[in-house]
Design a protein around this motif. Sequence first.
Motif, PDB file in Angstrom:
ATOM      1  N   GLY A 111     -40.004  -1.454  46.894  1.00 15.29           N
ATOM      2  CA  GLY A 111     -40.039  -2.207  45.644  1.00 15.29           C
ATOM      3  C   GLY A 111     -40.473  -1.341  44.471  1.00 15.29           C
ATOM      4  N   LEU A 112     -41.499  -0.534  44.678  1.00 13.35           N
ATOM      5  CA  LEU A 112     -41.962   0.360  43.609  1.00 13.35           C
ATOM      6  C   LEU A 112     -40.906   1.402  43.257  1.00 13.35           C
ATOM      7  N   ALA A 113     -40.193   1.898  44.295  1.00 14.32           N
ATOM      8  CA  ALA A 113     -39.147   2.896  44.039  1.00 14.32           C
ATOM      9  C   ALA A 113     -38.035   2.308  43.172  1.00 14.32           C
ATOM     10  N   ILE A 114     -37.624   1.068  43.474  1.00 15.25           N
ATOM     11  CA  ILE A 114     -36.574   0.417  42.690  1.00 15.25           C
ATOM     12  C   ILE A 114     -37.046   0.153  41.266  1.00 15.25           C
ATOM     13  N   MET A 115     -38.293  -0.322  41.109  1.00 11.37           N
ATOM     14  CA  MET A 115     -38.814  -0.607  39.771  1.00 11.37           C
ATOM     15  C   MET A 115     -38.941   0.659  38.941  1.00 11.37           C
ATOM     16  N   ASN A 116     -39.408   1.739  39.547  1.00 10.73           N
ATOM     17  CA  ASN A 116     -39.526   3.003  38.816  1.00 10.73           C
ATOM     18  C   ASN A 116     -38.162   3.525  38.392  1.00 10.73           C
ATOM     19  N   PHE A 117     -37.171   3.362  39.274  1.00  9.14           N
ATOM     20  CA  PHE A 117     -35.818   3.794  38.924  1.00  9.14           C
ATOM     21  C   PHE A 117     -35.297   3.000  37.730  1.00  9.14           C
ATOM     22  N   HIS A 118     -35.489   1.674  37.756  1.00  9.30           N
ATOM     23  CA  HIS A 118     -35.020   0.832  36.661  1.00  9.30           C
ATOM     24  C   HIS A 118     -35.740   1.163  35.355  1.00  9.30           C
ATOM     25  N   GLU A 119     -37.006   1.527  35.461  1.00  9.71           N
ATOM     26  CA  GLU A 119     -37.752   1.902  34.261  1.00  9.71           C
ATOM     27  C   GLU A 119     -37.234   3.225  33.701  1.00  9.71           C
ATOM     28  N   ASP A 120     -36.900   4.150  34.580  1.00  9.92           N
ATOM     29  CA  ASP A 120     -36.388   5.456  34.143  1.00  9.92           C
ATOM     30  C   ASP A 120     -35.057   5.327  33.418  1.00  9.92           C
ATOM     31  N   VAL A 121     -34.194   4.435  33.897  1.00 12.83           N
ATOM     32  CA  VAL A 121     -32.857   4.294  33.286  1.00 12.83           C
ATOM     33  C   VAL A 121     -32.829   3.192  32.233  1.00 12.83           C
ATOM     34  N   SER A 122     -33.983   2.602  31.910  1.00 12.48           N
ATOM     35  CA  SER A 122     -34.090   1.547  30.884  1.00 12.48           C
ATOM     36  C   SER A 122     -33.174   0.367  31.196  1.00 12.48           C
ATOM     37  N   MET A 123     -33.274  -0.156  32.417  1.00 10.48           N
ATOM     38  CA  MET A 123     -32.424  -1.260  32.831  1.00 10.48           C
ATOM     39  C   MET A 123     -32.687  -2.525  32.010  1.00 10.48           C
ATOM     40  N   LYS A 124     -33.958  -2.756  31.646  1.00 13.66           N
ATOM     41  CA  LYS A 124     -34.283  -3.941  30.856  1.00 13.66           C
ATOM     42  C   LYS A 124     -33.579  -3.906  29.497  1.00 13.66           C
ATOM     43  N   ALA A 125     -33.636  -2.737  28.851  1.00 12.67           N
ATOM     44  CA  ALA A 125     -32.971  -2.579  27.553  1.00 12.67           C
ATOM     45  C   ALA A 125     -31.461  -2.730  27.692  1.00 12.67           C
ATOM     46  N   LEU A 126     -30.918  -2.250  28.800  1.00 12.26           N
ATOM     47  CA  LEU A 126     -29.483  -2.381  29.043  1.00 12.26           C
ATOM     48  C   LEU A 126     -29.079  -3.850  29.147  1.00 12.26           C
ATOM     49  N   HIS A 127     -29.848  -4.634  29.901  1.00 15.59           N
ATOM     50  CA  HIS A 127     -29.549  -6.067  30.029  1.00 15.59           C
ATOM     51  C   HIS A 127     -29.670  -6.774  28.678  1.00 15.59           C
ATOM     52  N   GLN A 128     -30.670  -6.385  27.895  1.00 15.48           N
ATOM     53  CA  GLN A 128     -30.829  -6.990  26.568  1.00 15.48           C
ATOM     54  C   GLN A 128     -29.639  -6.671  25.668  1.00 15.48           C
ATOM     55  N   LEU A 133     -24.441  -8.193  23.253  1.00 16.18           N
ATOM     56  CA  LEU A 133     -23.039  -7.863  23.080  1.00 16.18           C
ATOM     57  C   LEU A 133     -22.139  -9.044  23.425  1.00 16.18           C
ATOM     58  N   VAL A 134     -22.517  -9.808  24.467  1.00 12.98           N
ATOM     59  CA  VAL A 134     -21.689 -10.926  24.919  1.00 12.98           C
ATOM     60  C   VAL A 134     -21.927 -12.177  24.081  1.00 12.98           C
ATOM     61  N   THR A 135     -23.195 -12.500  23.794  1.00 10.49           N
ATOM     62  CA  THR A 135     -23.527 -13.766  23.112  1.00 10.49           C
ATOM     63  C   THR A 135     -23.735 -13.609  21.613  1.00 10.49           C
ATOM     64  N   GLY A 136     -24.025 -12.395  21.189  1.00 13.46           N
ATOM     65  CA  GLY A 136     -24.317 -12.181  19.778  1.00 13.46           C
ATOM     66  C   GLY A 136     -25.740 -12.528  19.409  1.00 13.46           C
ATOM     67  N   GLU A 137     -26.576 -12.873  20.373  1.00 16.64           N
ATOM     68  CA  GLU A 137     -27.966 -13.238  20.123  1.00 16.64           C
ATOM     69  C   GLU A 137     -28.892 -12.283  20.869  1.00 16.64           C
ATOM     70  N   GLU A 138     -30.079 -12.085  20.297  1.00 13.07           N
ATOM     71  CA  GLU A 138     -31.073 -11.248  20.963  1.00 13.07           C
ATOM     72  C   GLU A 138     -31.926 -12.107  21.901  1.00 13.07           C
ATOM     73  N   ASN A 139     -32.273 -11.522  23.074  1.00 11.16           N
ATOM     74  CA  ASN A 139     -33.092 -12.239  24.059  1.00 11.16           C
ATOM     75  C   ASN A 139     -33.912 -11.198  24.826  1.00 11.16           C
ATOM     76  N   LYS A 140     -35.248 -11.325  24.705  1.00 12.92           N
ATOM     77  CA  LYS A 140     -36.111 -10.362  25.397  1.00 12.92           C
ATOM     78  C   LYS A 140     -36.074 -10.523  26.913  1.00 12.92           C
ATOM     79  N   TYR A 141     -35.720 -11.716  27.377  1.00  9.96           N
ATOM     80  CA  TYR A 141     -35.706 -11.980  28.823  1.00  9.96           C
ATOM     81  C   TYR A 141     -34.353 -12.575  29.217  1.00  9.96           C
ATOM     82  N   PRO A 142     -33.331 -11.753  29.340  1.00  8.39           N
ATOM     83  CA  PRO A 142     -31.995 -12.262  29.684  1.00  8.39           C
ATOM     84  C   PRO A 142     -31.882 -12.565  31.189  1.00  8.39           C
ATOM     85  N   TYR A 143     -32.539 -13.653  31.609  1.00  2.37           N
ATOM     86  CA  TYR A 143     -32.563 -13.986  33.042  1.00  2.37           C
ATOM     87  C   TYR A 143     -31.160 -14.254  33.591  1.00  2.37           C
TER      88      TYR A 143
END
Length: 206
Positions: A111-128, A133-143
């Motif tokens: 779990g830590l390895a996956i989270m660290n990888f996602h942090e390194d590649v900025s996965m959260k920012a990518l999802h945001q 891009l799809v909805t035209g709205e900003e969302n800090k938590y695009p669940y």
Amino acid sequence: MKGRIYLRLRHRIQVNPEEEITVGQLSQISGDEVIKAKVSALPVYKVKAEDKNIVVLDLMYILKRIQIKYPDYDIQPIGDSETIVEIVYQKKQLTLIMFGLVWLLLFIGSGLAIMNFHEDVSMKALHQNLYKLVTGEENKYPYILQVPYSLGLGLGMVLFFNHIFKKRFNEEPSPLEVEMFKYQLDLDQYVSMTENKESIKKLNDH
């Protein structure tokens, strides 16, 4: 010659401590059924305590043992020139507590390895950015993106390794099984090269 048989050594076998190894355990035999039965039952080596975990039995040693007992038989060897004998000792059973600790350690580590990888590649920012891009709205938590992604990540790992617990999805080996197979071949080659000299010395004294 009374008869001819063909003898092909197995690559690796497993035996128990103090077991007496026969030609039939070490090899595949083809030819006259009467001769085949006699040669197959012929003991050639008895496992000793000083053998530890591995013994390499050479083809010449096996042929010599057969010729001593049956000098009139024509033995035609084919294939490998040695067999790796792995001595299997009784293993301690893994307790439920130990199993739980190992499982917890692997779960947290992966779990830590996956989270660290996602942090390194900025996965959260990518999802945001994808959400914007799809909805035209900003969302800090695009669940709506993160939840399917997380489920897909787990499903993808299951499909990649081709296993869920003991169930296999198809007959194709998983990448892990292929790597373990390659590792075992390299290990067998190493054992053959390093243990062979010591084993030959033991066999000459046997």
